[in-house]
Write an enzyme that holds these catalytic residues in place. Structure first.
Site, PDB file in Angstrom:
ATOM      1  N   ALA A 169       0.973  -1.219   0.142  1.00 53.96           N
ATOM      2  CA  ALA A 169       0.089  -0.011  -0.159  1.00 53.96           C
ATOM      3  C   ALA A 169       0.702   1.240   0.110  1.00 53.96           C
ATOM      4  O   ALA A 169       0.274   2.475  -0.440  1.00 53.96           O
ATOM      5  CB  ALA A 169      -0.899   0.095   1.394  1.00 53.96           C
ATOM      6  N   LYS A 170       2.031   1.166   0.317  1.00 50.30           N
ATOM      7  CA  LYS A 170       3.071   2.101   0.438  1.00 50.30           C
ATOM      8  C   LYS A 170       2.556   3.450   1.150  1.00 50.30           C
ATOM      9  O   LYS A 170       2.628   4.683   0.667  1.00 50.30           O
ATOM     10  CB  LYS A 170       3.738   2.724  -1.059  1.00 50.30           C
ATOM     11  CG  LYS A 170       4.229   1.375  -1.683  1.00 50.30           C
ATOM     12  CD  LYS A 170       4.702   1.671  -3.013  1.00 50.30           C
ATOM     13  CE  LYS A 170       5.651   0.510  -3.633  1.00 50.30           C
ATOM     14  NZ  LYS A 170       4.695  -0.546  -4.214  1.00 50.30           N
ATOM     15  N   ARG A 171       1.890   3.440   2.235  1.00 52.23           N
ATOM     16  CA  ARG A 171       1.099   4.347   2.824  1.00 52.23           C
ATOM     17  C   ARG A 171       2.224   5.160   3.555  1.00 52.23           C
ATOM     18  O   ARG A 171       3.398   4.676   3.738  1.00 52.23           O
ATOM     19  CB  ARG A 171      -0.008   3.831   3.884  1.00 52.23           C
ATOM     20  CG  ARG A 171      -1.037   3.106   3.223  1.00 52.23           C
ATOM     21  CD  ARG A 171      -2.019   4.034   2.410  1.00 52.23           C
ATOM     22  NE  ARG A 171      -3.061   3.583   1.705  1.00 52.23           N
ATOM     23  CZ  ARG A 171      -3.360   2.997   0.602  1.00 52.23           C
ATOM     24  NH1 ARG A 171      -2.550   3.032  -0.605  1.00 52.23           N
ATOM     25  NH2 ARG A 171      -4.500   2.530   0.308  1.00 52.23           N
TER      26      ARG A 171
END
Lengths: 276, 276
Positions: free
Chosen positions: A98-100
């Site tokens: 998700a590379k949040r």
């Protein structure tokens, strides 16, 4: 309480595999551009490849693309991975790609979404916002994070390769060093692209024990043997090789996954036997 | 074709406001922890504050928190903003605060999700993955991006303040310079926290014309007048002041938004009259 990386290592032992199977239901790969097709696409890959998968990595973007229904599909896919795990008698970790990266209560909401709402075991995070943006994800040692360190794309050079005056090292290496100091719960790993052998070598030198998640073999041009030689730990483990299109695009995804697992094992054995 | 920032500037003129109203339906602020409460919470703020809002900024995390239903609420909120815009006869831009950052087809999927699926006009992005991670979002000049430059949280110092050897400037200032070179479609702005007056000054010097999105006034301790003095463009515009809790937590959100708009205008007039 078992930490995330103990859990992952148990699965790696159970299936003798360092293969992470990416679940990217890109609309161009689906017979119809609808959520039901994305679900079928993922369930087929999960069912076929589960015996060879050290982990599954669904990418949130391809589900988000379908709006609310896509989000429901993502949850169903994660549930299906648990069901396959039960059949195999060996739990397979789910890494939500998700590379949040956000702060305070916003980061907490993302953590709850990933770990509680969806039931993922780990998540990929962007380190640009610093330590307090990571903390809500690492408080529970059972859940893991992989911080973006050196990514597999051309644009990785724009920021990640910049030398920082502190230590005169590339920014990505500084991130690896920070990750080590933040890793008090032993649940932080790093994303280091398989297309980046020099970075793999430098980051492995800087972070000898951390787990790497390495995408970029296959479609993006990363060489499997070269990447493993650069990134494996001394013990021949510590690196998940992620493959998405190379498996989902194969006529027989199960066979493709089995072959990839074996290729990884052979390269690993050669490296352990003959050195890097 | 009107570019995103022309669209924003028209709205700023129409409502004489530089106030961006944040829509953060954090579960602790809702009467019940359910998606319907998140929807009511947002619709109430939108309805009350629309006349004073230069833009609305829903934060994806607080919707994602509720899973598929939360995602549906986010879409409904964006639709409601369009309906309020129609009533006012002046379109209000929606900036999706998602802080996404990914590559290639994944970035394309996030762009389609934000701009086509949800109907947002702009999105916040994380620059760590470099230029190719931004490109899928800026190809259409009608849609805008705000790149994280210097964020308002304490952890901002961990990476963003590192000095890079190239130019011996902080990383965040390098990001501002890159944003200028990437801005061929005139649709890139920067997130610079209102808690960071020194950074606002440096980034304004480095990027004299770019729009800033500045959170951090109020709950996070940023001083409005100080932030405006540091970050406004020479023409007294170019800066959106985002307030979330200061409005949503007020007894009368409309009144709070009107007062904030007026405070911003007064500070701006003082700065234009008396200098910084």
């Amino acid at each position: 309480m078992e930490s995330f990386f103990s859990f992952l290592e148990r699965r790696v032992d159970d299936c003798s595999s360092l293969l992470c199977v990416g679940l990217d239901p890109h609309v161009s790969q689906l017979p119809k551009p609808i959520p039901a097709s994305a679900l079928d696409f993922c369930l087929h890959i999960v069912k076929e490849t589960a015996p060879y998968a050290a982990a599954f990595k669904p990418n949130a973007a391809f589900f988000e693309f379908f709006g609310p229904e896509g989000w429901a599909v993502l949850k169903q896919v994660i549930e299906a991975i648990q069901e396959e795990s039960d059949k195999l008698g060996s739990m397979i970790p789910v890494i939500l790609d998700a590379k949040r990266g956000d702060i305070a209560s916003t980061a907490e909401a993302y953590a709850k979404s990933a770990f509680e709402q969806l039931g993922a075991h780990a998540i990929t995070l962007n380190p640009y916002l610093g330590r307090d943006s990571i903390e809500p994800f690492i408080g529970n040692a059972k859940k893991g994070v992989f911080l973006l360190c050196k990514t597999s794309n051309p644009g990785a050079q724009d920021l990640q390769d910049l030398k920082v005056t502190e230590g005169s090292i590339p920014l990505y290496e500084h991130v690896a060093k920070l990750a080590q100091t933040w890793n008090t719960n032993k649940n932080i790993g790093l994303v280091v692209g398989a297309t980046q052998p020099e970075a793999l070598t430098r980051v492995r030198a800087a972070a000898s024990n951390l787990w790497f998640l390495s995408p970029g073999v296959g479609a993006q041009g990363g060489d499997l043997a070269v990447a493993l030689a650069a990134g494996l730990r001394q013990d021949g483990s510590g690196m998940l090789i992620n493959v998405s299109r190379g498996i989902s695009g194969a006529e027989n995804p199960g066979l493709a996954a089995a072959e990839l697992r074996d290729q990884i094992s052979e390269s690993k054995d050669t490296i352990l036997r003959e050195g890097r």
